[in-house]
Design a protein around this motif. Structure first.
Motif, PDB file in Angstrom:
ATOM      1  N   ALA A  39      -7.653  -1.999  10.264  1.00 40.25           N
ATOM      2  CA  ALA A  39      -6.659  -2.966  10.511  1.00 40.25           C
ATOM      3  C   ALA A  39      -6.895  -3.224  11.789  1.00 40.25           C
ATOM      4  O   ALA A  39      -7.194  -1.721  12.798  1.00 40.25           O
ATOM      5  CB  ALA A  39      -5.019  -3.460   9.447  1.00 40.25           C
ATOM      6  N   TRP A  76      -3.424 -12.393  16.389  1.00 34.91           N
ATOM      7  CA  TRP A  76      -3.906 -12.171  15.410  1.00 34.91           C
ATOM      8  C   TRP A  76      -3.998 -10.355  14.540  1.00 34.91           C
ATOM      9  O   TRP A  76      -4.117  -9.732  15.426  1.00 34.91           O
ATOM     10  CB  TRP A  76      -5.515 -12.829  16.867  1.00 34.91           C
ATOM     11  CG  TRP A  76      -6.808 -11.938  15.796  1.00 34.91           C
ATOM     12  CD1 TRP A  76      -7.362 -13.177  15.908  1.00 34.91           C
ATOM     13  CD2 TRP A  76      -7.789 -11.213  15.628  1.00 34.91           C
ATOM     14  NE1 TRP A  76      -8.656 -12.894  15.439  1.00 34.91           N
ATOM     15  CE2 TRP A  76      -9.447 -11.513  15.073  1.00 34.91           C
ATOM     16  CE3 TRP A  76      -7.794  -9.858  15.237  1.00 34.91           C
ATOM     17  CZ2 TRP A  76      -9.726 -10.897  14.665  1.00 34.91           C
ATOM     18  CZ3 TRP A  76      -7.894  -8.816  15.474  1.00 34.91           C
ATOM     19  CH2 TRP A  76      -9.293  -9.327  14.511  1.00 34.91           C
ATOM     20  N   ALA A  77      -4.868 -11.244  14.153  1.00 36.40           N
ATOM     21  CA  ALA A  77      -4.360  -9.845  12.547  1.00 36.40           C
ATOM     22  C   ALA A  77      -5.585  -9.978  12.091  1.00 36.40           C
ATOM     23  O   ALA A  77      -6.483 -10.737  11.770  1.00 36.40           O
ATOM     24  CB  ALA A  77      -3.761  -9.489  12.771  1.00 36.40           C
ATOM     25  N   MET A  78      -6.410  -8.582  11.907  1.00 31.83           N
ATOM     26  CA  MET A  78      -7.601  -9.114  10.175  1.00 31.83           C
ATOM     27  C   MET A  78      -7.827  -7.371   9.833  1.00 31.83           C
ATOM     28  O   MET A  78      -6.641  -6.651  10.001  1.00 31.83           O
ATOM     29  CB  MET A  78      -9.053  -8.685  11.403  1.00 31.83           C
ATOM     30  CG  MET A  78     -10.013  -8.717  10.392  1.00 31.83           C
ATOM     31  SD  MET A  78     -11.299  -9.181  11.588  1.00 31.83           S
ATOM     32  CE  MET A  78     -13.117  -8.975  10.267  1.00 31.83           C
ATOM     33  N   ILE A  80      -9.578  -5.235   7.107  1.00 37.42           N
ATOM     34  CA  ILE A  80     -11.266  -5.145   6.073  1.00 37.42           C
ATOM     35  C   ILE A  80     -10.931  -3.834   5.100  1.00 37.42           C
ATOM     36  O   ILE A  80     -10.130  -2.954   5.715  1.00 37.42           O
ATOM     37  CB  ILE A  80     -12.625  -4.266   7.102  1.00 37.42           C
ATOM     38  CG1 ILE A  80     -12.154  -5.315   8.574  1.00 37.42           C
ATOM     39  CG2 ILE A  80     -13.423  -4.029   6.357  1.00 37.42           C
ATOM     40  CD1 ILE A  80     -13.200  -5.863   9.161  1.00 37.42           C
ATOM     41  N   GLU A 102     -16.477  -3.843  14.025  1.00 32.88           N
ATOM     42  CA  GLU A 102     -16.305  -5.280  13.050  1.00 32.88           C
ATOM     43  C   GLU A 102     -15.146  -5.735  13.583  1.00 32.88           C
ATOM     44  O   GLU A 102     -15.358  -7.397  14.307  1.00 32.88           O
ATOM     45  CB  GLU A 102     -16.528  -5.513  11.987  1.00 32.88           C
ATOM     46  CG  GLU A 102     -17.284  -6.684  11.535  1.00 32.88           C
ATOM     47  CD  GLU A 102     -16.992  -6.437  10.103  1.00 32.88           C
ATOM     48  OE1 GLU A 102     -16.861  -7.559   9.668  1.00 32.88           O
ATOM     49  OE2 GLU A 102     -17.453  -5.709   8.936  1.00 32.88           O
ATOM     50  N   ILE A 103     -14.036  -5.373  13.327  1.00 30.44           N
ATOM     51  CA  ILE A 103     -12.756  -6.351  13.804  1.00 30.44           C
ATOM     52  C   ILE A 103     -12.870  -5.932  15.353  1.00 30.44           C
ATOM     53  O   ILE A 103     -12.327  -7.288  15.678  1.00 30.44           O
ATOM     54  CB  ILE A 103     -11.897  -4.415  13.719  1.00 30.44           C
ATOM     55  CG1 ILE A 103     -11.698  -5.149  11.976  1.00 30.44           C
ATOM     56  CG2 ILE A 103     -10.445  -5.255  14.006  1.00 30.44           C
ATOM     57  CD1 ILE A 103     -10.409  -3.963  11.233  1.00 30.44           C
ATOM     58  N   ALA A 106     -15.101  -9.213  16.351  1.00 34.21           N
ATOM     59  CA  ALA A 106     -14.408 -10.241  16.293  1.00 34.21           C
ATOM     60  C   ALA A 106     -13.207 -10.370  16.886  1.00 34.21           C
ATOM     61  O   ALA A 106     -12.924 -12.118  17.106  1.00 34.21           O
ATOM     62  CB  ALA A 106     -13.843 -10.564  14.632  1.00 34.21           C
ATOM     63  N   ALA A 107     -13.012 -10.254  17.493  1.00 28.62           N
ATOM     64  CA  ALA A 107     -11.015  -9.742  18.348  1.00 28.62           C
ATOM     65  C   ALA A 107     -11.110 -10.713  19.346  1.00 28.62           C
ATOM     66  O   ALA A 107     -10.726 -11.215  19.625  1.00 28.62           O
ATOM     67  CB  ALA A 107     -10.305  -8.489  18.254  1.00 28.62           C
TER      68      ALA A 107
END
Length: 207
Positions: A39, A76-78, A80, A102-103, A106-107
């Motif tokens: 995350a 923002w949060a993600m 995977i 990857e995160i 994207a961030a």
């Protein structure tokens, strides 16, 4: 005993310069089964919440409550989920590193903080902190998102693959889990590159 609070030294330094910060952490590097959850979180500049700390130091109830707070407050949060096949293909360390990269891409954050994971291929300033989830609110928040997400997945798998105790052991190699592997065999969510699972599969292949 005084309550433990993240000092957020690295956030404060970045925020003072008007730079946003991405914190990243994972849950599930050690288990024999289930995905790796990775995350990333970006909070507004100046954000503080003394409740957010290393997920391992919090109760399940507290993590669940903070999960919603983090998603509400974050800019923002993600998260995977790295599949077992990818863990077996890359190895757990590289799979974790690739997910963080990857995160981070994207961030598009100015500064990237990770919990002890070097990220040399990124263009942004990156800092890998030992026990970062106890030093950075951004990393701590990511640890909570990753932990809660993965725990929920393993509870769901417990209903699909009964007998392994996934709701309790979350896929870690407990005595209960190892006994279940011997009795029931391995499931599609077991990591075949991990020693106890690999040993069981090799033993079967001999017969």
């Amino acid at each position: 005993m005084p309550k433990k609070i993240c000092p957020n030294t690295y956030e404060h330094e970045a925020w003072a310069a008007g730079r946003n910060v991405l914190g990243m952490d994972e849950a599930g590097r050690g288990p024999l089964a289930g995905p790796l959850s990775v995350a990333g979180v970006i909070f507004p500049i100046g954000y503080e919440n003394p409740e957010i700390y290393d997920s391992k130091a919090l109760s399940e109830k507290k993590r669940e409550a903070l999960y919603d707070t983090i998603l509400e407050d974050a800019l923002w949060a993600m998260v995977i989920e790295v599949r077992e096949a990818d863990i077996d293909h890359y190895n757990i360390y590289r799979a974790d590193q690739l997910a963080m990269e990857e995160i981070a891409r994207a961030a598009k954050a100015d500064v990237i903080l990770s919990d002890a994971m070097p990220l040399p291929d990124l263009d942004q300033k990156t800092i890998d902190l030992i026990k970062g989830d106890q030093k950075s609110i951004s990393i701590a928040a990511a640890s909570i998102l990753a932990k809660v997400t993965r725990d929920r997945i393993m509870k769901a798998y417990d209903a699909i693959y009964p007998g392994y105790g996934f709701a309790r052991n979350k896929g870690y190699g407990t005595k209960e889990h190892l006994a279940a592997i011997e009795k029931l065999g391995i499931t599609p969510i077991h990591r075949r590159s991990f020693a106890p699972v690999m040993y069981h599969q090799t033993k079967l292949d001999l017969f």
